[in-house]
Enzyme design. Structure first.
Site, PDB file in Angstrom:
ATOM      1  N   SER A 124      -7.071  18.684  54.031  1.00 56.82           N
ATOM      2  CA  SER A 124      -6.351  19.654  53.201  1.00 56.82           C
ATOM      3  C   SER A 124      -6.404  19.233  51.739  1.00 56.82           C
ATOM      4  O   SER A 124      -6.452  18.033  51.424  1.00 56.82           O
ATOM      5  CB  SER A 124      -4.894  19.677  53.661  1.00 56.82           C
ATOM      6  N   THR A 126      -4.070  19.080  50.016  1.00 53.94           N
ATOM      7  CA  THR A 126      -2.853  18.306  49.784  1.00 53.94           C
ATOM      8  C   THR A 126      -3.167  16.825  49.523  1.00 53.94           C
ATOM      9  O   THR A 126      -2.400  16.142  48.847  1.00 53.94           O
ATOM     10  CB  THR A 126      -1.872  18.492  50.961  1.00 53.94           C
ATOM     11  N   TYR A 149       3.535  15.478  56.479  1.00 50.89           N
ATOM     12  CA  TYR A 149       2.362  16.256  56.911  1.00 50.89           C
ATOM     13  C   TYR A 149       1.135  15.854  56.097  1.00 50.89           C
ATOM     14  O   TYR A 149       0.071  15.525  56.646  1.00 50.89           O
ATOM     15  CB  TYR A 149       2.618  17.768  56.768  1.00 50.89           C
ATOM     16  N   LYS A 153      -2.715  13.764  56.940  1.00 54.41           N
ATOM     17  CA  LYS A 153      -4.090  14.139  56.570  1.00 54.41           C
ATOM     18  C   LYS A 153      -4.750  12.998  55.808  1.00 54.41           C
ATOM     19  O   LYS A 153      -5.905  12.653  56.062  1.00 54.41           O
ATOM     20  CB  LYS A 153      -4.092  15.411  55.713  1.00 54.41           C
TER      21      LYS A 153
HETATM   22  P1  NAD Z   1      -2.440  26.449  63.887  1.00 54.22           P
HETATM   23  O1  NAD Z   1      -1.114  25.847  64.188  1.00 54.22           O
HETATM   24  O2  NAD Z   1      -2.588  27.918  63.997  1.00 54.22           O
HETATM   25  O3  NAD Z   1      -3.565  25.765  64.807  1.00 54.22           O
HETATM   26  C1  NAD Z   1      -3.463  24.454  65.287  1.00 54.22           C
HETATM   27  C2  NAD Z   1      -3.663  24.516  66.800  1.00 54.22           C
HETATM   28  O4  NAD Z   1      -3.605  23.193  67.335  1.00 54.22           O
HETATM   29  C3  NAD Z   1      -2.576  25.320  67.511  1.00 54.22           C
HETATM   30  O5  NAD Z   1      -3.198  26.288  68.329  1.00 54.22           O
HETATM   31  C4  NAD Z   1      -1.798  24.288  68.319  1.00 54.22           C
HETATM   32  O6  NAD Z   1      -1.298  24.829  69.520  1.00 54.22           O
HETATM   33  C5  NAD Z   1      -2.840  23.218  68.535  1.00 54.22           C
HETATM   34  N1  NAD Z   1      -2.307  21.869  68.693  1.00 54.22           N
HETATM   35  C6  NAD Z   1      -1.384  21.228  67.931  1.00 54.22           C
HETATM   36  N2  NAD Z   1      -1.167  19.994  68.388  1.00 54.22           N
HETATM   37  C7  NAD Z   1      -1.966  19.828  69.467  1.00 54.22           C
HETATM   38  C8  NAD Z   1      -2.190  18.770  70.370  1.00 54.22           C
HETATM   39  N3  NAD Z   1      -1.521  17.618  70.276  1.00 54.22           N
HETATM   40  N4  NAD Z   1      -3.091  18.935  71.358  1.00 54.22           N
HETATM   41  C9  NAD Z   1      -3.773  20.099  71.493  1.00 54.22           C
HETATM   42  N5  NAD Z   1      -3.592  21.148  70.668  1.00 54.22           N
HETATM   43  C10 NAD Z   1      -2.701  21.004  69.665  1.00 54.22           C
HETATM   44  O7  NAD Z   1      -2.883  25.934  62.441  1.00 54.22           O
HETATM   45  P2  NAD Z   1      -4.112  26.359  61.524  1.00 54.22           P
HETATM   46  O8  NAD Z   1      -3.577  27.020  60.322  1.00 54.22           O
HETATM   47  O9  NAD Z   1      -5.141  27.022  62.344  1.00 54.22           O
HETATM   48  O10 NAD Z   1      -4.599  24.922  61.066  1.00 54.22           O
HETATM   49  C11 NAD Z   1      -5.643  24.236  61.735  1.00 54.22           C
HETATM   50  C12 NAD Z   1      -5.817  22.870  61.080  1.00 54.22           C
HETATM   51  O11 NAD Z   1      -6.115  23.049  59.705  1.00 54.22           O
HETATM   52  C13 NAD Z   1      -4.581  21.983  61.147  1.00 54.22           C
HETATM   53  O12 NAD Z   1      -4.997  20.646  61.361  1.00 54.22           O
HETATM   54  C14 NAD Z   1      -3.974  22.137  59.778  1.00 54.22           C
HETATM   55  O13 NAD Z   1      -3.218  21.011  59.399  1.00 54.22           O
HETATM   56  C15 NAD Z   1      -5.226  22.275  58.922  1.00 54.22           C
HETATM   57  N6  NAD Z   1      -4.965  22.952  57.637  1.00 54.22           N
HETATM   58  C16 NAD Z   1      -4.379  24.192  57.637  1.00 54.22           C
HETATM   59  C17 NAD Z   1      -4.090  24.822  56.430  1.00 54.22           C
HETATM   60  C18 NAD Z   1      -3.407  26.161  56.397  1.00 54.22           C
HETATM   61  O14 NAD Z   1      -2.880  26.528  55.352  1.00 54.22           O
HETATM   62  N7  NAD Z   1      -3.394  26.935  57.492  1.00 54.22           N
HETATM   63  C19 NAD Z   1      -4.420  24.197  55.216  1.00 54.22           C
HETATM   64  C20 NAD Z   1      -5.034  22.941  55.248  1.00 54.22           C
HETATM   65  C21 NAD Z   1      -5.303  22.336  56.483  1.00 54.22           C
HETATM   66  N1  UFG Z   2       5.397  30.722  47.562  1.00 57.85           N
HETATM   67  C1  UFG Z   2       6.401  31.557  47.134  1.00 57.85           C
HETATM   68  N2  UFG Z   2       7.223  32.115  48.069  1.00 57.85           N
HETATM   69  C2  UFG Z   2       7.070  31.888  49.403  1.00 57.85           C
HETATM   70  C3  UFG Z   2       6.026  31.033  49.831  1.00 57.85           C
HETATM   71  C4  UFG Z   2       5.213  30.463  48.875  1.00 57.85           C
HETATM   72  O1  UFG Z   2       6.571  31.783  45.934  1.00 57.85           O
HETATM   73  O2  UFG Z   2       7.864  32.415  50.205  1.00 57.85           O
HETATM   74  C5  UFG Z   2       4.497  30.147  46.548  1.00 57.85           C
HETATM   75  C6  UFG Z   2       4.513  28.630  46.515  1.00 57.85           C
HETATM   76  O3  UFG Z   2       5.541  28.181  45.689  1.00 57.85           O
HETATM   77  C7  UFG Z   2       3.095  28.325  46.005  1.00 57.85           C
HETATM   78  C8  UFG Z   2       2.247  29.462  46.595  1.00 57.85           C
HETATM   79  O4  UFG Z   2       3.168  30.498  46.905  1.00 57.85           O
HETATM   80  O5  UFG Z   2       3.063  28.442  44.598  1.00 57.85           O
HETATM   81  C9  UFG Z   2       1.510  29.063  47.850  1.00 57.85           C
HETATM   82  O6  UFG Z   2       2.424  28.489  48.779  1.00 57.85           O
HETATM   83  P1  UFG Z   2       2.044  28.230  50.305  1.00 57.85           P
HETATM   84  O7  UFG Z   2       3.262  27.666  50.964  1.00 57.85           O
HETATM   85  O8  UFG Z   2       1.433  29.438  50.900  1.00 57.85           O
HETATM   86  O9  UFG Z   2       0.887  27.141  50.208  1.00 57.85           O
HETATM   87  P2  UFG Z   2       0.872  25.699  49.534  1.00 57.85           P
HETATM   88  O10 UFG Z   2      -0.159  25.739  48.442  1.00 57.85           O
HETATM   89  O11 UFG Z   2       2.209  25.222  49.195  1.00 57.85           O
HETATM   90  O12 UFG Z   2       0.374  24.802  50.753  1.00 57.85           O
HETATM   91  C10 UFG Z   2      -0.711  25.182  51.584  1.00 57.85           C
HETATM   92  C11 UFG Z   2      -0.467  24.713  53.009  1.00 57.85           C
HETATM   93  C12 UFG Z   2      -0.455  23.214  53.069  1.00 57.85           C
HETATM   94  C13 UFG Z   2      -1.709  22.683  52.479  1.00 57.85           C
HETATM   95  C14 UFG Z   2      -1.899  23.205  51.069  1.00 57.85           C
HETATM   96  C15 UFG Z   2      -3.198  22.767  50.489  1.00 57.85           C
HETATM   97  O13 UFG Z   2       0.773  25.183  53.481  1.00 57.85           O
HETATM   98  O14 UFG Z   2      -0.420  22.828  54.415  1.00 57.85           O
HETATM   99  O15 UFG Z   2      -1.881  24.633  51.097  1.00 57.85           O
HETATM  100  O16 UFG Z   2      -4.218  23.078  51.372  1.00 57.85           O
HETATM  101  F1  UFG Z   2      -1.632  21.332  52.434  1.00 57.85           F
END
Ligand code: NAD
Ligand code: UFG
Length: 338
Positions: A124, A126, A149, A153
């Site tokens: 991420s 992050t 979290y 990562k």
């Molecule tokens: P998601 O929660 O929809 O998908 C994750 C999946 O993993 C789920 O289906 C969950 O049931 C499964 N899971 C969790 N723990 C498990 C375990 N111990 N064993 C088997 N399955 C398990 O999330 P997503 O948005 O699809 O994210 C996928 C990956 O990408 C995650 O690792 C997340 O941290 C990473 N990521 C997501 C975002 C975002 O904004 N969505 C941003 C950066 C990184």
């Molecule tokens: N925001 C609002 N109102 C809300 C939700 C979000 O104003 O109800 C704003 C936040 O302050 C930020 C922007 O919208 O400025 C995006 O926020 P998100 O929560 O959608 O996303 P972030 O950038 O905070 O974080 C996301 C994922 C993290 C990941 C990160 C970088 O949630 O897991 O992107 O990949 F680490």
């Protein structure tokens, strides 16, 4: 030879499986269904012509994972499985370290024991922490993450770096995602958060459909063009296609590679609200609230390394991201069926 996709029934995993299968790749999904519904498997099936296997298994279940590796012909792994809610990770750090870090350790050990040393990992943006200035490049210093979290990562990236140093037969690709939004064009797959959404786009779509009264805009006093936070939103299908390229990369080589998956463009919260209203025709009332703890003003990628080395580039613009998010939400007001 198949790609094992951990967390393949989740938001990004399900979209990636559709693109892999439609590119002719064999797929085996492993998910414990902790954060998704089993109906997402049916939705994947409906969008692809190729059949695939899926298993309900926790990646921390060493025997269960080993049995899957023994049964299936796994060549490489895309590792999505993990817990991802920043706020929840502050409340439950042990659960996050156990699921994400320990889960990855078990997975890597089982892979090694079965002679599989190719992995693509969901990292991420992050990991860039609070101090780097956007556009973020892969060679910038990482760490300084502000929540458990994000630390999982960062720690997993470090573990994978050490693993590669210890044995350079590994082929490891760390993908740093920016802000995935959007949904499959069909309107049958999308993001389905439990409870009150933390992230911007699912909150906006729930306001638009009438489930929530208004959006809280977390801060309008940042040093950005309109004062609200700026992020690099990327369509989930573009992100999925990045994984198809990344898995090709790890299949054909050894080494440790790191790529940003973003568009390189930053949009503010208020830009996204406007783009969404235009794309959907729905109104999104909002109120300006205080800044959210741990947020930074601006975060966007330099995506040129992925273009140069993977031949991948995000193609879908903010309007298409909003249209597709809205199609999913309006056709599935309660998300995936039980
Ligand atoms: P998601 O929660 O929809 O998908 C994750 C999946 O993993 C789920 O289906 C969950 O049931 C499964 N899971 C969790 N723990 C498990 C375990 N111990 N064993 C088997 N399955 C398990 O999330 P997503 O948005 O699809 O994210 C996928 C990956 O990408 C995650 O690792 C997340 O941290 C990473 N990521 C997501 C975002 C975002 O904004 N969505 C941003 C950066 C990184
Ligand atoms: N925001 C609002 N109102 C809300 C939700 C979000 O104003 O109800 C704003 C936040 O302050 C930020 C922007 O919208 O400025 C995006 O926020 P998100 O929560 O959608 O996303 P972030 O950038 O905070 O974080 C996301 C994922 C993290 C990941 C990160 C970088 O949630 O897991 O992107 O990949 F680490």
């Amino acid at each position: 030879m198949a790609v094992l996709v951990t967390g393949g029934a989740g938001y990004i995993g399900s979209h990636t499986c559709v693109e892999l299968l439609n590119a002719g790749v064999d797929v085996v999904i492993v998910d414990n269904f902790y954060n998704c519904k089993k109906s997402s498997i049916e939705r994947i099936k409906a969008l692809v012509t190729k059949d695939f296997k899926w298993y309900e298994c926790d990646i921390r279940d060493r025997e269960g994972m080993d049995a899957i590796f023994k049964k299936e012909n796994i060549d490489s792994v895309i590792h999505f499985a993990g817990l991802k809610a920043v706020g929840e990770s502050v409340e439950k750090p042990l659960e996050y370290f156990d699921n994400n870090v320990n889960g990855t350790l078990v997975l890597l050990d089982v892979m090694r024991n079965n002679g599989c040393k190719k992995i693509v990992f969901s990292s991420s943006a992050t990991v860039y922490g609070m101090d780097n200035v956007s556009p973020l490049t892969e060679d910038m210093k990482v760490g300084g993450v502000t929540n458990p979290y994000g630390r999982t990562k960062f720690m997993i990236e470090e573990i994978m770096r050490d693993l590669y140093v210890s044995d350079n037969e590994w082929s490891i690709c760390l993908l740093r995602y920016f802000n995935p939004i959007g949904a499959h064009k069909s309107g049958t797959m999308g993001e389905d958060p439990n409870g009150i959404p933390n992230n911007l786009m699912p909150y906006i779509t729930q306001v638009a459909i009438g489930k929530r009264e208004f959006l809280n805009v977390w801060g309008d006093d940042y040093d950005t063009h309109d004062g609200s936070g700026v992020r690099d939103y990327i369509h989930v299908v573009d992100l999925a296609l990045g994984h198809v390229k990344a898995v090709e990369k790890v299949s054909g080589t050894t080494g440790l590679y790191i790529y940003n998956l973003g568009t390189g463009k930053g949009y503010s919260v208020l830009d996204v609200v406007k783009a969404f209203e235009k794309a959907s025709g729905a109104k999104v009332p909002y109120k300006i609230g205080p800044r959210r703890a741990g947020d930074i003003a601006t975060c966007y990628s330099d995506p040129s390394k992925a273009l140069n080395e993977l031949g991948w580039k995000a193609e879908r613009d903010i309007e298409e991201m909003c249209e597709d998010s809205w199609r999913w939400q309006s056709q599935n007001p309660n998300g995936y069926p039980d």
